[in-house]
Design a protein around this motif. Structure first.
Motif, PDB file in Angstrom:
ATOM      1  N   ILE A 286       0.845  -1.202   0.000  1.00  0.00           N
ATOM      2  CA  ILE A 286       0.000   0.000   0.000  1.00  0.00           C
ATOM      3  C   ILE A 286       0.879   1.251   0.000  1.00  0.00           C
ATOM      4  CG2 ILE A 286      -1.656   1.348   1.368  1.00  0.00           C
ATOM      5  CD1 ILE A 286      -2.972  -1.321   2.107  1.00  0.00           C
ATOM      6  N   GLY A 287       1.962   1.214   0.744  1.00  0.00           N
ATOM      7  CA  GLY A 287       2.882   2.343   0.759  1.00  0.00           C
ATOM      8  C   GLY A 287       3.507   2.593  -0.600  1.00  0.00           C
ATOM      9  N   VAL A 288       3.865   1.515  -1.279  1.00  0.00           N
ATOM     10  CA  VAL A 288       4.444   1.657  -2.618  1.00  0.00           C
ATOM     11  C   VAL A 288       3.409   2.240  -3.573  1.00  0.00           C
ATOM     12  CG1 VAL A 288       5.338   0.384  -4.613  1.00  0.00           C
ATOM     13  CG2 VAL A 288       6.173  -0.150  -2.313  1.00  0.00           C
ATOM     14  N   ALA A 289       2.179   1.720  -3.520  1.00  0.00           N
ATOM     15  CA  ALA A 289       1.120   2.237  -4.394  1.00  0.00           C
ATOM     16  C   ALA A 289       0.846   3.712  -4.107  1.00  0.00           C
ATOM     17  CB  ALA A 289      -0.160   1.416  -4.214  1.00  0.00           C
ATOM     18  N   ALA A 290       0.806   4.075  -2.833  1.00  0.00           N
ATOM     19  CA  ALA A 290       0.572   5.475  -2.458  1.00  0.00           C
ATOM     20  C   ALA A 290       1.717   6.361  -2.944  1.00  0.00           C
ATOM     21  CB  ALA A 290       0.423   5.599  -0.945  1.00  0.00           C
ATOM     22  N   ALA A 291       2.933   5.898  -2.769  1.00  0.00           N
ATOM     23  CA  ALA A 291       4.086   6.685  -3.196  1.00  0.00           C
ATOM     24  C   ALA A 291       4.101   6.867  -4.705  1.00  0.00           C
ATOM     25  CB  ALA A 291       5.377   6.015  -2.726  1.00  0.00           C
ATOM     26  N   VAL A 292       3.815   5.808  -5.446  1.00  0.00           N
ATOM     27  CA  VAL A 292       3.769   5.915  -6.910  1.00  0.00           C
ATOM     28  C   VAL A 292       2.694   6.928  -7.311  1.00  0.00           C
ATOM     29  CG1 VAL A 292       3.167   4.687  -9.032  1.00  0.00           C
ATOM     30  CG2 VAL A 292       4.739   3.643  -7.389  1.00  0.00           C
ATOM     31  N   GLY A 293       1.525   6.823  -6.687  1.00  0.00           N
ATOM     32  CA  GLY A 293       0.446   7.758  -6.993  1.00  0.00           C
ATOM     33  C   GLY A 293       0.833   9.197  -6.687  1.00  0.00           C
ATOM     34  N   LEU A 294       1.482   9.420  -5.555  1.00  0.00           N
ATOM     35  CA  LEU A 294       1.894  10.781  -5.193  1.00  0.00           C
ATOM     36  C   LEU A 294       2.993  11.305  -6.103  1.00  0.00           C
ATOM     37  CD1 LEU A 294       1.784  10.559  -1.303  1.00  0.00           C
ATOM     38  CD2 LEU A 294       0.316  11.961  -2.772  1.00  0.00           C
ATOM     39  N   VAL A 295       3.925  10.448  -6.476  1.00  0.00           N
ATOM     40  CA  VAL A 295       4.974  10.877  -7.404  1.00  0.00           C
ATOM     41  C   VAL A 295       4.341  11.304  -8.723  1.00  0.00           C
ATOM     42  CG1 VAL A 295       6.910  10.061  -8.806  1.00  0.00           C
ATOM     43  CG2 VAL A 295       6.865   9.595  -6.347  1.00  0.00           C
ATOM     44  N   LEU A 296       3.414  10.510  -9.235  1.00  0.00           N
ATOM     45  CA  LEU A 296       2.726  10.877 -10.480  1.00  0.00           C
ATOM     46  C   LEU A 296       1.930  12.170 -10.303  1.00  0.00           C
ATOM     47  CD1 LEU A 296       1.542   7.360 -11.682  1.00  0.00           C
ATOM     48  CD2 LEU A 296       3.412   8.748 -12.618  1.00  0.00           C
ATOM     49  N   TYR A 297       1.267  12.310  -9.170  1.00  0.00           N
ATOM     50  CA  TYR A 297       0.477  13.512  -8.875  1.00  0.00           C
ATOM     51  C   TYR A 297       1.372  14.759  -8.931  1.00  0.00           C
ATOM     52  CZ  TYR A 297      -2.455  16.850  -6.395  1.00  0.00           C
ATOM     53  OH  TYR A 297      -3.179  17.957  -6.055  1.00  0.00           O
ATOM     54  N   PHE A 298       2.488  14.710  -8.220  1.00  0.00           N
ATOM     55  CA  PHE A 298       3.327  15.908  -8.138  1.00  0.00           C
ATOM     56  C   PHE A 298       4.118  16.153  -9.423  1.00  0.00           C
ATOM     57  CE2 PHE A 298       2.546  15.214  -3.539  1.00  0.00           C
ATOM     58  CZ  PHE A 298       1.851  16.397  -3.329  1.00  0.00           C
TER      59      PHE A 298
END
Length: 115
Positions: free
Chosen positions: A67-79
């Motif tokens: 879940i942390g990896v998925a969240a981090a990937v999503g946030l990296v794409l977001y920013f």
């Protein structure tokens, strides 16, 4: 999991969470640039929700790494998308702001991968 990873992840999550709350509360220093960049008002709740979910995901990721990896990937794409939005709006002086959120998330990912 190292102490550095936990500290950086918690700080990144709170920093991104602060950004979400600022967007939800329509803080002037958030609203004015978004308007200048041409981000539609109808997107703001979804953008805030994405940040809030990402921040929560980073914290949950300390216990459930996937879940942390998925969240981090999503946030990296977001920013990265935020950086692109700022550049497309030709507000080059504001590029630093989304990077201030991107860098801690990337640091959390790197530290997590190293652990």
């Amino acid at each position: 999991m190292s102490v550095a990873h936990v500290i950086v992840t918690v700080l990144a999550a709170f920093w991104v969470g602060f950004s979400a709350v600022s967007l939800f509360s329509h803080a002037k220093w958030v609203v004015e640039p978004l308007t200048d960049y041409g981000v539609p008002l109808s997107w703001w709740p979804w953008l805030g929700l994405a940040k809030a979910a990402g921040a929560l995901g980073l914290l949950v990721g300390l216990f459930v790494p996937a879940i942390g990896v998925a969240a981090a990937v999503g946030l990296v794409l977001y920013f990265i998308g935020a950086v692109i939005t700022v550049v497309r709006a030709r507000s080059y002086g504001h590029v630093l702001f989304p990077l201030m959120y991107l860098v801690p998330v990337v640091a959390a990912v790197v530290l997590g991968a190293a652990a």
